[in-house]
Design a protein around this motif. Structure first.
Motif, mmCIF file in Angstrom:
data_model
loop_
_atom_site.group_PDB
_atom_site.id
_atom_site.type_symbol
_atom_site.label_atom_id
_atom_site.label_comp_id
_atom_site.label_asym_id
_atom_site.label_seq_id
_atom_site.Cartn_x
_atom_site.Cartn_y
_atom_site.Cartn_z
ATOM 1 N N VAL A 73 -82.748 67.660 16.599
ATOM 2 C CA VAL A 73 -82.974 69.022 16.091
ATOM 3 C C VAL A 73 -83.092 69.961 17.280
ATOM 4 O O VAL A 73 -83.374 69.535 18.411
ATOM 5 N N ALA A 74 -82.869 71.239 17.009
ATOM 6 C CA ALA A 74 -82.986 72.261 18.055
ATOM 7 C C ALA A 74 -83.943 73.343 17.577
ATOM 8 O O ALA A 74 -84.170 73.509 16.369
ATOM 9 N N GLU A 75 -84.509 74.058 18.524
ATOM 10 C CA GLU A 75 -85.445 75.129 18.193
ATOM 11 C C GLU A 75 -84.762 76.151 17.298
ATOM 12 O O GLU A 75 -83.645 76.590 17.564
ATOM 13 N N GLY A 76 -85.445 76.522 16.196
ATOM 14 C CA GLY A 76 -84.902 77.492 15.257
ATOM 15 C C GLY A 76 -84.192 76.881 14.076
ATOM 16 O O GLY A 76 -83.859 77.600 13.119
ATOM 17 N N ASP A 77 -83.903 75.584 14.092
ATOM 18 C CA ASP A 77 -83.225 74.941 12.964
ATOM 19 C C ASP A 77 -84.076 75.067 11.702
ATOM 20 O O ASP A 77 -85.291 74.880 11.728
ATOM 21 N N ALA A 78 -83.416 75.384 10.582
ATOM 22 C CA ALA A 78 -84.109 75.467 9.297
ATOM 23 C C ALA A 78 -84.224 74.075 8.689
ATOM 24 O O ALA A 78 -83.274 73.289 8.733
ATOM 25 N N LEU A 79 -85.389 73.777 8.120
ATOM 26 C CA LEU A 79 -85.645 72.477 7.519
ATOM 27 C C LEU A 79 -86.226 72.658 6.121
ATOM 28 O O LEU A 79 -86.866 73.673 5.827
ATOM 29 N N THR A 80 -85.994 71.673 5.296
ATOM 30 C CA THR A 80 -86.559 71.668 3.943
ATOM 31 C C THR A 80 -87.486 70.474 3.800
ATOM 32 O O THR A 80 -87.100 69.341 4.128
ATOM 33 N N ALA A 81 -88.696 70.714 3.325
ATOM 34 C CA ALA A 81 -89.657 69.628 3.128
ATOM 35 C C ALA A 81 -89.389 68.969 1.782
ATOM 36 O O ALA A 81 -89.500 69.609 0.735
ATOM 37 N N ARG A 82 -89.004 67.682 1.805
ATOM 38 C CA ARG A 82 -88.750 66.972 0.551
ATOM 39 C C ARG A 82 -90.046 66.632 -0.172
ATOM 40 O O ARG A 82 -90.103 66.617 -1.398
ATOM 41 N N ASP A 83 -91.086 66.347 0.596
ATOM 42 C CA ASP A 83 -92.343 65.951 -0.022
ATOM 43 C C ASP A 83 -93.496 66.328 0.903
ATOM 44 O O ASP A 83 -93.405 66.154 2.118
ATOM 45 N N ILE A 84 -94.562 66.870 0.340
ATOM 46 C CA ILE A 84 -95.768 67.206 1.109
ATOM 47 C C ILE A 84 -96.945 66.551 0.409
ATOM 48 O O ILE A 84 -97.196 66.795 -0.768
ATOM 49 N N THR A 85 -97.661 65.701 1.133
ATOM 50 C CA THR A 85 -98.812 65.001 0.558
ATOM 51 C C THR A 85 -100.043 65.226 1.424
ATOM 52 O O THR A 85 -99.940 65.508 2.616
ATOM 53 N N ALA A 86 -101.196 65.101 0.802
ATOM 54 C CA ALA A 86 -102.477 65.184 1.516
ATOM 55 C C ALA A 86 -103.051 63.773 1.577
ATOM 56 O O ALA A 86 -103.422 63.198 0.551
ATOM 57 N N ASP A 87 -103.083 63.196 2.765
ATOM 58 C CA ASP A 87 -103.563 61.821 2.943
ATOM 59 C C ASP A 87 -104.995 61.833 3.448
ATOM 60 O O ASP A 87 -105.322 62.569 4.380
ATOM 61 N N GLY A 88 -105.818 60.993 2.859
ATOM 62 C CA GLY A 88 -107.203 60.864 3.305
ATOM 63 C C GLY A 88 -107.307 59.957 4.518
ATOM 64 O O GLY A 88 -106.596 58.961 4.636
ATOM 65 N N HIS A 89 -108.179 60.310 5.426
ATOM 66 C CA HIS A 89 -108.402 59.498 6.626
ATOM 67 C C HIS A 89 -109.896 59.375 6.841
ATOM 68 O O HIS A 89 -110.619 60.368 6.839
ATOM 69 N N ALA A 90 -110.372 58.155 6.998
ATOM 70 C CA ALA A 90 -111.798 57.921 7.243
ATOM 71 C C ALA A 90 -111.974 57.314 8.622
ATOM 72 O O ALA A 90 -111.215 56.423 9.017
ATOM 73 N N THR A 91 -112.946 57.799 9.349
ATOM 74 C CA THR A 91 -113.221 57.231 10.673
ATOM 75 C C THR A 91 -113.735 55.804 10.506
ATOM 76 O O THR A 91 -114.538 55.525 9.618
ATOM 77 N N LYS A 92 -113.284 54.919 11.347
ATOM 78 C CA LYS A 92 -113.678 53.515 11.286
ATOM 79 C C LYS A 92 -114.710 53.223 12.368
ATOM 80 O O LYS A 92 -114.664 53.809 13.446
ATOM 81 N N PRO A 93 -115.630 52.307 12.082
ATOM 82 C CA PRO A 93 -116.579 51.928 13.137
ATOM 83 C C PRO A 93 -115.842 51.188 14.245
ATOM 84 O O PRO A 93 -114.733 50.676 14.031
ATOM 85 N N PRO A 94 -116.422 51.131 15.434
ATOM 86 C CA PRO A 94 -115.768 50.382 16.516
ATOM 87 C C PRO A 94 -115.517 48.943 16.097
ATOM 88 O O PRO A 94 -116.335 48.332 15.409
ATOM 89 N N ALA A 95 -114.367 48.420 16.484
ATOM 90 C CA ALA A 95 -114.011 47.048 16.116
ATOM 91 C C ALA A 95 -114.952 46.060 16.800
ATOM 92 O O ALA A 95 -115.504 46.338 17.869
ATOM 93 N N ARG A 96 -115.143 44.905 16.180
ATOM 94 C CA ARG A 96 -115.955 43.860 16.807
ATOM 95 C C ARG A 96 -115.256 43.373 18.069
ATOM 96 O O ARG A 96 -114.034 43.435 18.188
ATOM 97 N N TYR A 97 -116.041 42.878 18.998
ATOM 98 C CA TYR A 97 -115.469 42.318 20.215
ATOM 99 C C TYR A 97 -114.668 41.060 19.890
ATOM 100 O O TYR A 97 -115.066 40.247 19.060
#
Length: 727
Positions: free
Chosen positions: A254-278
């Motif tokens: 792609v190049a700067e200024g190219d027009a794009l169409t969004a086929r799908d827009i979703t809102a994804d949940g993200h939860a912080t995870k505790p530090p992994a076990r050693y």
């Protein structure tokens, strides 16, 4: 954990949307973070507002990508990579490396150095040219500086031995030794190859939502145009979700200024995870960063905390036990200075100064044990003894003088909630409610402490425990009870008070273990009486007059006639087998060994080393994993139902690393001596007897020095095995 609903990279205020790295270990946003925290409602609202709107490429940023080779292995990096790539623990890695070193395949494996000798560099460059071509060989040899504080660089980096490296196929090695040698060989060769180069690209796409907010999305990619050293070796990662260095992420052109169409827009949940076990790999890395111990001691440190039950393995993760919390609590409360991270690091510095001759050992030890005010120091400070400021030293004697003041019950008790307390006792952890006279219940040894909730504790306390009164034996009038003992559930009779339990007239109560099909909750009085009737007399063999009995033993139900025994197929047969059936069984030839193979308890897949199917079987000494060649007993923390294929492969690999048990030649020598002694009297002539005595004396005199030589060889072998000899 805090939910961070993220989709847009920037809001209309210009703040970046928060990601996982913006949260602290407590799940809250870090102070001073200039980010926008979108909750679920705001994220879904923004996604809906962007539906159907036009998007355009706002910017395309391309940068050159370059990755230099990894340094050759030193002890810690070898342990980490063997854990990541081969699934080896630190102890197993060092055991296999020791064998490779002793047999001349690699250089000394306990080193802090990343330096290669001129001979090794020449050998590595020769193999790069031979295997990959001149295009992958840099113009000048590469050298690597050590990043380890107080590095002990008496030996060079861990590499294949010799002035010409043998490829793994040329070594003739097999199993764990082949895999570890291959890892060392690849890393060494790759260290003398060219950089990997390419391009990294960041594309930003923007659009305006229906309510006028400006939203910007970003995507990053990477293209490798010349793989360089990545052709030979790619380093692993402790995080299984982390991307390796040789992975490409290609984005569309792609190049700067190219027009794009969004086929799908979703809102994804993200939860912080505790530090992994050693894992063992990440723990080795942490020990090195905190300057705790030495590369040569990491394997023994990890082995000690595993052997003492301070941690146990769940897959590759190291999980702390309840015992470890009690021990750490005791040490931090009463010996806090001695277990402080900074103390350990400063102590290592002191020992290094003593080793270099910059400090004196006796004043250091005197002050460490007696304290700063010890009269032998003459009031001189630690700095006068050449030991730096010495604030972390002194007073061990005072600390250990009055250990009776420590309340053992207090340091091993942890509140769970709702008046429930977890205590670590002599025989393991248990939960208690209502004080010493209240309810108690054992806690499974393999339960991670963070999984002990109030609900689980209540469930454990609600389980039946103690004696299960089943009724009275009509023949003796004695009560019959069922109990959960140290070696499993069993039934027994309760003897009247005053019955002697010790001495010549001692009376032992009848006792019998529950069958596999029984449990404490379901066993009845009739079941108990049947069990206590064992061993059951089946009848008498008319041919020999010997009595045949049916019994339940350590390895299952069986028939016994004198010293001859025959296994029964089921536990029920102990009560139903007839004399005719027993005689027919004894008439058959006795099966040696295992007899009919039992079906496996579980199938785990194909072992990566032997390439044979691995299954879990039930053996004489409990369940074990096998690939048909190697057998490994399941550990206490392993369970047939939950064991993973990776854990099965690890147990087999550990067993292979130990090798077969060594047999001593003492018996053979004893037999020879006996034979010689027996043959001596057959000589009749007195002259021959005298000659024989002289010959024996001469042979003995000659053999004596040989023993000394052998002893010296053995000592030399031990010295090499202990790591005191160098390549």
């Amino acid at each position: 954990a805090t939910a961070a609903w993220r989709k847009s990279s920037y809001s209309d205020e210009g703040d970046a949307n928060c990601t996982g790295r913006d949260f602290g270990p407590d799940g809250a946003l870090k102070s001073g973070a200039s980010v926008l925290h979108l909750d679920e409602q705001a994220a879904r609202s923004l996604a809906a507002g962007l539906a159907g709107v036009p998007f355009a490429v706002r910017s395309v940023e391309s940068k050159p990508y370059r990755r230099s080779p990894y340094a050759p292995f030193r002890t810690t990096t070898l342990q980490q990579e063997a854990s990541r790539k081969l699934g080896f623990g630190a102890k197993r890695t060092m055991q296999v490396a020791q064998k490779l070193y002793e047999n001349g395949f690699i250089t000394y494996m306990r080193t802090d150095s990343t330096t290669l000798s001129e001979t090794a560099v020449a050998a590595a460059r020769a193999q790069v040219r031979e295997l990959y071509g001149a295009d992958y060989l840099p113009d000048a040899p590469r050298s690597y500086a050590s990043k380890v504080k107080n590095a002990q660089e008496a030996h060079e980096a861990i590499r294949p031995s010799g002035d010409r490296f043998r490829t793994p196929a040329e070594t003739g090695l097999r199993g764990d030794e082949f895999r570890l040698y291959e890892l060392i060989w690849m890393r060494t060769v790759a260290s003398q190859m060219k950089d990997a180069v390419g391009q990294s690209v960041t594309v930003k796409v923007a659009g305006t939502s229906a309510d006028g907010r400006d939203a910007e999305f970003s995507a990053s990619g990477k293209i490798i145009t010349f793989h360089g050293f990545l052709k030979a070796y790619v380093e692993g990662r402790d995080d299984p979700d982390a991307e390796l260095d040789d992975r490409e992420r290609r984005l569309p052109q792609v190049a700067e200024g190219d027009a794009l169409t969004a086929r799908d827009i979703t809102a994804d949940g993200h939860a912080t995870k505790p530090p992994a076990r050693y894992t063992e790999a990440s723990l080795v890395k942490e020990l090195e960063e905190r300057e705790i111990g030495r590369p040569s001691t990491y394997a023994s440190i990890i082995g000690t905390i595993l052997d003492r039950g301070y941690v146990f393995k769940k897959g590759t993760a190291l999980v702390p036990s309840f015992l470890s919390f009690a021990v750490v609590g005791l040490l931090e409360k009463h010996f806090g200075r001695l277990v402080d991270y900074d103390f350990t690091a400063r102590m290592e510095d002191d020992l290094d100064r003593i080793a270099r001759g910059e400090a004196q050992s006796v004043p250091w030890l005197r002050r460490f044990y007696f304290g700063e005010q010890h009269e032998g120091t003459g009031g001189a400070g630690a700095a006068d003894a050449g030991n730096g400021d010495g604030d972390h030293l002194g007073g061990l004697k005072e600390l250990v003088t009055d250990l009776g003041a420590i309340d053992a019950r207090e340091v091993s008790s942890f509140p769970v909630g709702d008046d429930i307390v977890l205590r670590v006792g002599r025989y393991g952890p248990y939960v208690e409610k209502g004080g010493k006279e209240g309810q108690r219940a054992d806690v499974p040894d393999d339960l991670p402490p963070d999984e002990l909730t109030v609900e689980l504790a209540e469930e454990l306390l609600a389980r039946p425990s103690g004696d299960f009164e089943l009724g009275t034996d009509p023949a003796t009038g004695r009560p019959i009870v069922a109990r959960d003992g140290r070696y499993g559930p069993y039934v027994t009779e309760v003897l009247p008070e005053g019955t002697p339990k010790t001495g010549k007239n001692a009376v032992k109560p009848r006792t019998a273990s529950l069958l596999k099909s029984m449990s404490l909750e379901t066993v009845t009085l009739d079941d108990a009486l049947r069990l206590l009737s064992l061993p059951r007399v089946v009848g008498t063999d008319p041919g020999t007059g010997e009595e045949i009995t049916a019994q339940n033993g350590r390895f299952g139900p069986y028939l016994k006639k004198g010293t001859d025994s025959r296994s029964l197929e089921s536990e029920e047969q102990m009560f139903t087998v007839t004399l005719e059936q027993a005689l027919a069984l004894y008439a058959q030839p006795k099966q040696r060994g295992r007899g009919t193979a039992k079906p496996p308890l579980k199938e785990l897949g194909t072992d990566p080393v032997s390439e044979r199917p691995v299954v879990v079987k039930d053996g004489r000494f409990g369940p074990y994993v096998t690939d048909g060649e190697t057998n490994a007993t399941l550990r206490r923390d392993d369970d047939v139902e939950t064991i993973t294929p990776e854990r099965g492969y690890e147990l087999l690999a550990e067993k292979r690393a130990k090798g077969p048990a060594k047999k001593t030649a003492k018996k053979a020598a004893a037999k020879k001596t006996t034979t010689t002694a027996k043959k001596a009297p057959t000589k009749k002539a007195a002259a021959k007897k005298t000659a024989a005595k002289k010959t024996t004396a001469t042979a003995t005199a000659k053999k004596a020095p040989a023993k000394k030589t052998a002893a010296k060889k053995t000592a030399a072998g031990r010295e090499t095995a202990d790591g005191n000899a160098s390549a």
